[in-house]
Design a protein around this motif. Structure first.
Motif, PDB file in Angstrom:
ATOM      1  N   ASP A 153      -4.641  -9.842   1.833  1.00 38.27           N
ATOM      2  CA  ASP A 153      -3.248  -9.543   1.625  1.00 38.27           C
ATOM      3  C   ASP A 153      -3.075  -9.576   0.589  1.00 38.27           C
ATOM      4  N   SER A 154      -4.443  -8.785  -0.115  1.00 36.23           N
ATOM      5  CA  SER A 154      -3.725  -8.686  -2.408  1.00 36.23           C
ATOM      6  C   SER A 154      -3.603  -6.786  -2.230  1.00 36.23           C
ATOM      7  N   LYS A 155      -3.126  -6.618  -3.027  1.00 39.85           N
ATOM      8  CA  LYS A 155      -2.525  -5.093  -2.955  1.00 39.85           C
ATOM      9  C   LYS A 155      -2.654  -4.530  -3.809  1.00 39.85           C
ATOM     10  N   SER A 156      -3.234  -2.848  -4.071  1.00 41.12           N
ATOM     11  CA  SER A 156      -3.437  -2.048  -5.679  1.00 41.12           C
ATOM     12  C   SER A 156      -2.367  -1.474  -5.245  1.00 41.12           C
ATOM     13  N   LEU A 157      -2.463  -0.902  -6.532  1.00 42.29           N
ATOM     14  CA  LEU A 157      -1.078   0.249  -6.504  1.00 42.29           C
ATOM     15  C   LEU A 157      -1.931   2.256  -6.686  1.00 42.29           C
ATOM     16  N   TYR A 158      -1.880   2.687  -5.870  1.00 36.49           N
ATOM     17  CA  TYR A 158      -2.580   4.296  -5.979  1.00 36.49           C
ATOM     18  C   TYR A 158      -1.051   5.016  -5.913  1.00 36.49           C
ATOM     19  N   VAL A 159      -1.591   6.222  -6.730  1.00 40.98           N
ATOM     20  CA  VAL A 159      -0.845   7.548  -7.108  1.00 40.98           C
ATOM     21  C   VAL A 159      -1.344   8.688  -6.192  1.00 40.98           C
ATOM     22  N   TYR A 160      -0.119   9.103  -5.947  1.00 38.95           N
ATOM     23  CA  TYR A 160      -0.351  10.313  -4.959  1.00 38.95           C
ATOM     24  C   TYR A 160       0.542  11.808  -5.757  1.00 38.95           C
ATOM     25  N   PRO A 161       0.174  13.032  -5.111  1.00 39.59           N
ATOM     26  CA  PRO A 161       1.148  14.021  -5.331  1.00 39.59           C
ATOM     27  C   PRO A 161       2.169  13.813  -5.326  1.00 39.59           C
ATOM     28  N   SER A 162       3.211  14.377  -5.792  1.00 39.08           N
ATOM     29  CA  SER A 162       4.805  14.085  -5.314  1.00 39.08           C
ATOM     30  C   SER A 162       5.247  15.479  -4.304  1.00 39.08           C
ATOM     31  N   SER A 163       4.622  16.108  -4.518  1.00 38.58           N
ATOM     32  CA  SER A 163       4.393  17.159  -2.977  1.00 38.58           C
ATOM     33  C   SER A 163       4.170  16.526  -1.723  1.00 38.58           C
ATOM     34  N   LYS A 164       2.892  15.842  -1.855  1.00 35.05           N
ATOM     35  CA  LYS A 164       2.675  15.567  -0.251  1.00 35.05           C
ATOM     36  C   LYS A 164       4.032  14.236  -0.073  1.00 35.05           C
ATOM     37  N   GLU A 165       4.659  14.269   0.040  1.00 33.60           N
ATOM     38  CA  GLU A 165       5.877  12.989  -0.131  1.00 33.60           C
ATOM     39  C   GLU A 165       5.895  12.729   1.314  1.00 33.60           C
ATOM     40  N   ASP A 166       6.447  14.241   1.951  1.00 30.80           N
ATOM     41  CA  ASP A 166       6.684  14.218   3.110  1.00 30.80           C
ATOM     42  C   ASP A 166       5.323  13.825   4.301  1.00 30.80           C
ATOM     43  N   LEU A 167       4.594  14.565   3.738  1.00 26.04           N
ATOM     44  CA  LEU A 167       3.374  14.054   4.790  1.00 26.04           C
ATOM     45  C   LEU A 167       2.427  12.906   4.590  1.00 26.04           C
ATOM     46  N   MET A 168       3.244  11.994   3.476  1.00 23.33           N
ATOM     47  CA  MET A 168       2.772  10.742   2.993  1.00 23.33           C
ATOM     48  C   MET A 168       4.238   9.724   3.590  1.00 23.33           C
ATOM     49  N   ARG A 169       5.367  10.136   4.411  1.00 22.07           N
ATOM     50  CA  ARG A 169       6.931   9.391   4.994  1.00 22.07           C
ATOM     51  C   ARG A 169       5.963   9.195   6.638  1.00 22.07           C
ATOM     52  N   VAL A 170       5.267  10.555   7.174  1.00 25.97           N
ATOM     53  CA  VAL A 170       5.039  11.172   8.186  1.00 25.97           C
ATOM     54  C   VAL A 170       3.920   9.773   8.953  1.00 25.97           C
ATOM     55  N   ILE A 171       2.704   9.794   7.817  1.00 26.29           N
ATOM     56  CA  ILE A 171       1.680   9.208   8.133  1.00 26.29           C
ATOM     57  C   ILE A 171       1.997   7.459   8.007  1.00 26.29           C
ATOM     58  N   LEU A 172       3.180   6.961   7.153  1.00 25.37           N
ATOM     59  CA  LEU A 172       3.740   5.954   6.877  1.00 25.37           C
ATOM     60  C   LEU A 172       3.590   5.506   8.359  1.00 25.37           C
ATOM     61  N   ASP A 173       4.982   6.316   9.035  1.00 18.23           N
ATOM     62  CA  ASP A 173       5.557   6.150  10.896  1.00 18.23           C
ATOM     63  C   ASP A 173       4.589   5.977  11.274  1.00 18.23           C
ATOM     64  N   ALA A 174       3.661   6.622  11.479  1.00 17.39           N
ATOM     65  CA  ALA A 174       2.407   6.494  12.376  1.00 17.39           C
ATOM     66  C   ALA A 174       1.733   5.073  12.460  1.00 17.39           C
ATOM     67  N   VAL A 175       1.369   4.912  11.126  1.00 12.84           N
ATOM     68  CA  VAL A 175       0.205   3.869  11.210  1.00 12.84           C
ATOM     69  C   VAL A 175       0.984   2.324  11.438  1.00 12.84           C
ATOM     70  N   GLY A 176       2.544   2.444  11.193  1.00 10.67           N
ATOM     71  CA  GLY A 176       2.961   1.315  11.392  1.00 10.67           C
ATOM     72  C   GLY A 176       3.619   0.803   9.753  1.00 10.67           C
ATOM     73  N   LEU A 177       4.171   1.274   9.266  1.00 10.03           N
ATOM     74  CA  LEU A 177       4.254   0.722   7.989  1.00 10.03           C
ATOM     75  C   LEU A 177       5.602   1.737   6.773  1.00 10.03           C
ATOM     76  N   LYS A 178       6.518   2.278   7.405  1.00 12.26           N
ATOM     77  CA  LYS A 178       7.224   2.857   7.412  1.00 12.26           C
ATOM     78  C   LYS A 178       8.508   1.663   6.281  1.00 12.26           C
ATOM     79  N   ASP A 179       8.177   0.798   6.405  1.00 14.33           N
ATOM     80  CA  ASP A 179       9.005  -0.310   5.212  1.00 14.33           C
ATOM     81  C   ASP A 179       8.115   0.420   3.874  1.00 14.33           C
ATOM     82  N   ASN A 180       7.110   0.490   3.617  1.00 16.23           N
ATOM     83  CA  ASN A 180       5.996   0.753   2.662  1.00 16.23           C
ATOM     84  C   ASN A 180       6.984   1.429   1.701  1.00 16.23           C
TER      85      ASN A 180
END
Length: 303
Positions: free
Chosen positions: A129-156
């Motif tokens: 359960d130990s977590k790490s920090l990850y960086v990604y381009p701001s232009s990919k935020e919309d895609l990230m939200r879709v992916i988080l919802d798809a894998v059940g992590l929409k509260d992240n």
């Protein structure tokens, strides 16, 4: 009627005394105040703490002195309840200080490789359960939200931004596996922890009776520990540690100490905030969940 009233008072008094005895000598409890220990413990959950896991700390150590029955050391990976060792609590009696709950990643005598953010950069993983920090381009935020919802992590939620405007999120190893598999080549992730790994230095966790050598990178941490928990006057001049008016190249501590870390590096309520945790601040080991955020977690054993 009078007899019933007296019996009721006696029963109430017995219950109060019984609860006090259990909380003082057997098991206590606490609520998780933040998201720092997710996904092991969730904010708002109630946790039972076994006060005998490391030996029972006798009540009122501020008045009666520190004593522990059946003393034994905390093990690496344990989730521990302890009194706040921070400087802001120094004027409060030990037993009345607020409490924290974190995972022990450094025991007396261990050497930790800490980066400039005081995050352990070693390879040993004490919890999935130990977590790490990850960086990604701001232009990919919309895609990230879709992916988080798809894998059940929409509260992240987003935890911050880099200087160049990129977005930062924290994921456990398993969560990152799910997200990265779903994203494929569409999102370029960079581990922020690897960016912070520059200027890594060894920090020795003090063990009772063993000298700890002073270096430029640990001098402030050692000084704060000596002042707060060793009862001596100390200061730093340049890179030199002064104790009781004399410059020293090492210091021998009178207590065992531990290094505590949150699962999520975003949460600062751990040793990065208050430094080493002395043995006399340890209350006990987190045991079971008595108030759960989800039904299946009720009375689950804490690992």
């Amino acid at each position: 009627m009078d007899n019933n009233w007296k019996i009721g008072l006696k029963l109430a008094a017995l219950v109060i005394v019984a609860v006090w005895l259990v909380k003082t000598f057997l098991v206590t409890s606490c609520f998780i105040p933040s998201s720092g220990m997710e996904n092991t413990l969730y904010q708002g959950e109630g946790v039972l703490v076994n006060k005998w896991s490391y030996g029972l700390r006798m009540p009122f150590p501020s008045f009666l002195g520190y004593h522990r029955i059946g003393s034994c050391e905390v093990e690496k990976g344990d989730i521990v309840l302890f009194n706040d060792p921070g400087a802001t609590q120094r004027n409060k009696r030990l037993e009345w200080r607020r409490v924290f709950i974190s995972r022990c990643i450094g025991t007396p005598g261990d050497t930790l490789m800490l980066n400039r953010e005081m995050i352990d950069s070693g390879d040993e993983v004490l919890s999935p359960d130990s977590k790490s920090l990850y960086v990604y381009p701001s232009s990919k935020e919309d895609l990230m939200r879709v992916i988080l919802d798809a894998v059940g992590l929409k509260d992240n939620s987003l935890v911050g931004y880099t200087e160049d405007g990129s977005y930062i999120r924290s994921f456990s190893h398993y969560e990152f596996y799910l997200v990265s598999q779903k994203a494929g080549q569409r999102i370029d992730f960079v581990s922020l922890n690897s960016k912070l790994s520059r200027e890594v230095h060894p920090y020795v966790v003090p063990r009772k009776g063993r000298p700890v050598k002073v270096y430029p990178w640990n001098v402030v941490l050692l000084c704060n520990t000596i002042v707060s928990h060793e009862g001596k006057q100390a200061g730093v001049r340049g890179d030199t540690l002064w104790v009781e008016g004399k410059p020293v190249s090492s210091f021998t501590f009178s207590k065992d100490y531990y290094w505590m870390a949150s699962n999520d590096p975003v949460n600062l309520c751990d040793s990065r905030l208050f430094g080493f945790v002395p043995e006399d601040h340890i209350i006990g080991k987190a045991w079971r969940i008595w108030y759960a955020s989800r039904k299946e977690r009720f009375f689950q054993r804490i690992q």
